[in-house]
Design an enzyme around this catalytic site. Structure first.
Site, PDB file in Angstrom:
ATOM      1  N   PHE A   1      36.853  32.715  31.720  1.00  0.00           N
ATOM      2  CA  PHE A   1      35.687  33.412  31.511  1.00  0.00           C
ATOM      3  C   PHE A   1      36.020  34.712  31.949  1.00  0.00           C
ATOM      4  CE2 PHE A   1      31.864  30.596  33.146  1.00  0.00           C
ATOM      5  CZ  PHE A   1      32.714  29.029  33.486  1.00  0.00           C
TER       6      PHE A   1
ATOM      7  N   ASP B   1      48.039  38.766  36.141  1.00  0.00           N
ATOM      8  CA  ASP B   1      47.113  38.089  35.194  1.00  0.00           C
ATOM      9  C   ASP B   1      47.494  36.707  35.493  1.00  0.00           C
ATOM     10  OD1 ASP B   1      45.331  36.892  33.383  1.00  0.00           O
ATOM     11  OD2 ASP B   1      45.040  38.716  32.885  1.00  0.00           O
ATOM     12  N   ILE B   2      46.544  35.909  36.668  1.00  0.00           N
ATOM     13  CA  ILE B   2      47.270  34.474  36.538  1.00  0.00           C
ATOM     14  C   ILE B   2      46.914  33.877  35.366  1.00  0.00           C
ATOM     15  CG2 ILE B   2      46.068  32.776  38.199  1.00  0.00           C
ATOM     16  CD1 ILE B   2      44.382  34.664  40.463  1.00  0.00           C
TER      17      ILE B   2
ATOM     18  N   ASN C   1      34.201  41.567  45.122  1.00  0.00           N
ATOM     19  CA  ASN C   1      33.224  42.552  44.419  1.00  0.00           C
ATOM     20  C   ASN C   1      32.063  40.596  44.317  1.00  0.00           C
ATOM     21  OD1 ASN C   1      33.757  38.978  43.543  1.00  0.00           O
ATOM     22  ND2 ASN C   1      35.735  40.628  42.122  1.00  0.00           N
TER      23      ASN C   1
ATOM     24  N   LYS D   1      45.119  36.520  26.283  1.00  0.00           N
ATOM     25  CA  LYS D   1      45.459  35.934  27.433  1.00  0.00           C
ATOM     26  C   LYS D   1      46.055  35.030  26.603  1.00  0.00           C
ATOM     27  CE  LYS D   1      42.539  37.657  31.049  1.00  0.00           C
ATOM     28  NZ  LYS D   1      42.342  37.722  32.455  1.00  0.00           N
TER      29      LYS D   1
HETATM   30  N1  CTP Z   1      41.915  36.220  35.862  1.00  0.00           N
HETATM   31  C1  CTP Z   1      42.793  36.175  35.966  1.00  0.00           C
HETATM   32  N2  CTP Z   1      43.666  37.118  36.744  1.00  0.00           N
HETATM   33  C2  CTP Z   1      43.580  38.090  36.420  1.00  0.00           C
HETATM   34  C3  CTP Z   1      42.596  38.592  36.465  1.00  0.00           C
HETATM   35  C4  CTP Z   1      41.911  38.234  35.259  1.00  0.00           C
HETATM   36  O1  CTP Z   1      43.502  34.523  36.607  1.00  0.00           O
HETATM   37  N3  CTP Z   1      44.756  39.219  38.041  1.00  0.00           N
HETATM   38  C5  CTP Z   1      41.262  35.692  34.901  1.00  0.00           C
HETATM   39  C6  CTP Z   1      39.388  35.532  35.123  1.00  0.00           C
HETATM   40  O2  CTP Z   1      39.681  33.993  36.362  1.00  0.00           O
HETATM   41  C7  CTP Z   1      38.468  35.267  34.427  1.00  0.00           C
HETATM   42  C8  CTP Z   1      39.708  35.658  32.435  1.00  0.00           C
HETATM   43  O3  CTP Z   1      41.016  36.436  33.178  1.00  0.00           O
HETATM   44  O4  CTP Z   1      39.163  33.683  33.663  1.00  0.00           O
HETATM   45  C9  CTP Z   1      38.961  36.946  32.691  1.00  0.00           C
HETATM   46  O5  CTP Z   1      38.957  37.952  34.096  1.00  0.00           O
HETATM   47  P1  CTP Z   1      38.343  39.327  33.747  1.00  0.00           P
HETATM   48  O6  CTP Z   1      38.161  40.271  34.898  1.00  0.00           O
HETATM   49  O7  CTP Z   1      36.675  39.420  32.702  1.00  0.00           O
HETATM   50  O8  CTP Z   1      39.042  39.762  33.018  1.00  0.00           O
HETATM   51  P2  CTP Z   1      39.873  41.651  32.855  1.00  0.00           P
HETATM   52  O9  CTP Z   1      41.398  40.045  32.778  1.00  0.00           O
HETATM   53  O10 CTP Z   1      40.139  41.824  34.295  1.00  0.00           O
HETATM   54  O11 CTP Z   1      39.433  42.613  31.615  1.00  0.00           O
HETATM   55  P3  CTP Z   1      38.989  43.601  31.915  1.00  0.00           P
HETATM   56  O12 CTP Z   1      39.235  44.193  32.698  1.00  0.00           O
HETATM   57  O13 CTP Z   1      39.357  43.966  30.585  1.00  0.00           O
HETATM   58  O14 CTP Z   1      37.223  42.940  31.466  1.00  0.00           O
END
Ligand code: CTP
Length: 406
Positions: free
Chosen positions: A332, A315-316, A217, A350
């Site tokens: 974020f 999801d970290i 991305n 989260k």
């Molecule tokens: N994040 C993470 N691990 C993931 C996805 C997201 O740690 N697999 C963390 C990102 O670093 C950020 C936050 O979660 O701090 C939100 O990320 P975002 O991509 O905006 O949210 P998503 O959980 O992907 O939700 P959505 O797809 O509904 O936007």
């Protein structure tokens, strides 16, 4: 990292040069200090004048250079008093072995050492950037002097290791001008995270499809790197887990490079439990190709595009927040619309105390941003600014929350 043009705004510095080949770097240092907003008064020893002329430094600093304690330009004939009373700090770069020895002894037989001795010690800090041959630096006499100078309150910046002008390789190189500007900027920042540890994820992830293709991305990593720098400036021990980005590591920050979301997860989880703060700025891919093809996928002539089965990534941030004793977690939320509603929902989903919302398309790759802080009590906007300034404000906000848990 690029110098922010206001990092040293309003600071007046005395830049002292003692004799050494690294004097040639001090010309560039003057330029960069001025670009960062400082005013610079150059003072040179006789030894420094053998390497570079005062005319060069006068031209670059826009001020006549001082080289003698008998300089009649000062009405009271006391340049050592006047110059050190005006300064926010004295930086000696290069600081030669001989100059450090003289400082350690409290000698005052020429203007620069006299000025260092005469400066108001509480109000005007002394920073030294040693530059010398590696044997001279390693010599017990120099090490003794360095320890004494630290004990007397001086801050040593460097030296660096690497190629030396004499052809040898080792410790003793003066830090590069941009490193000195970064160190000086850090020096002036309030130490609101002293003694704390901060873990940060940054950048995009890269999910391989085959050996030559992948899904990624447009995250540049700039916000995460700016936060790592700001947290280190604030006195924290900082670890930065970075996806593939083309950014220099901020000084003093430990960096772990990863590609995929799973690698990021594996790098973060073992570290997270021992941290005070976890900030997840990385734009982690939500899905990855379920299988990575061993060889490049070829067109088969059928006109049909291949279908790629996807699997969900861990999801970290949520995993760190679920630890038995999690660090203070900051997420974020990059959204394209309805920022507040999405950010609030994401924060709750989260299980984290603070989420920072920004509009993805408006921030990716840019140097400025607007942030929306969302917690259980409500929200507050940090108005548009450079990412480094925003990062410093966010670090102050996090430090405040650590001190005053609700
Ligand atoms: N994040 C993470 N691990 C993931 C996805 C997201 O740690 N697999 C963390 C990102 O670093 C950020 C936050 O979660 O701090 C939100 O990320 P975002 O991509 O905006 O949210 P998503 O959980 O992907 O939700 P959505 O797809 O509904 O936007």
């Amino acid at each position: 990292m690029a110098t922010n043009s206001t990092d040293l705004a309003g600071r007046h510095l005395v830049l002292g040069l003692s004799g050494g080949i690294a004097c040639y770097k001090s010309a560039e240092l003057v330029r960069q200090l001025i670009q960062a907003g400082a005013t610079v008064q150059v003072v040179m020893t006789e030894g420094a004048e053998a390497f570079i002329t005062p005319i060069t430094l006068q031209a670059l600093s826009g001020r006549p250079v001082y080289t003698s304690q008998w300089d009649a330009r000062e009405p009271n004939n006391m340049p050592h008093i006047n110059l050190s009373r005006e300064a926010d700090a004295v930086l000696v770069a290069p600081a030669s072995a001989d100059f450090m020895a003289r400082l350690a002894q409290g000698r005052a037989d020429e203007l620069l050492s006299l000025l260092c001795l005469a400066r108001p010690i509480e109000r005007c800090p002394l920073l030294l950037a040693p530059a010398m041959n590696r044997e001279m630096w390693a010599h017990p006499a120099t090490q003794r002097n360095a320890a004494q100078l630290r004990a007397d309150g001086a801050t040593l910046l460097g030296p660096d290791a690497g190629d030396q002008a004499c052809g040898e390789v080792g410790d003793g190189r003066m830090l590069e001008p941009e490193d000195l500007v970064e160190e000086l900027t850090a020096f002036f920042q309030p130490k609101v995270l002293a003694g704390r540890s901060v873990l940060i994820t940054a950048g995009p992830t890269y999910e391989a499809i085959d050996p030559v293709r992948g899904i990624t991305n447009r995250s540049s990593g700039k916000m995460g790197f700016a936060l790592a720098r700001a947290a280190r400036e604030a006195g924290a021990r900082v670890t930065l887990v970075a996806g593939p980005v083309a950014l220099a590591t901020p000084r003093g920050v430990a960096r772990v490079d990863v590609h995929s979301a799973r690698q990021m997860h594996e790098a973060v989880l073992p570290l997270a439990a021992s941290q005070d703060v976890f900030i997840a700025t990385a734009a982690v891919a939500d899905w990855r190709p379920a299988e990575v093809q061993e060889h490049k996928i070829k067109k088969d002539g059928s006109g049909q595009a291949p279908s790629i089965a996807m699997a969900e990534n861990p999801d970290i941030l949520a995993a760190v927040a679920r630890l038995p004793r999690p660090p203070y977690c900051v997420g974020f939320a990059a959204e394209s619309r309805e920022l507040l509603a999405h950010a609030q929902a994401k924060r709750e989903r989260k299980g984290i105390p603070l989420i920072v919302g920004n509009l993805g398309p408006a921030t990716f790759g840019r140097d400025d941003n607007t942030l929306l802080l969302v917690d259980e009590h409500g929200h507050r906007e940090i108005p548009t600014g450079g990412k480094q300034a925003l990062a410093r404000e966010l670090v102050r906000e996090i430090a405040h929350r650590l001190k005053n848990p609700t």
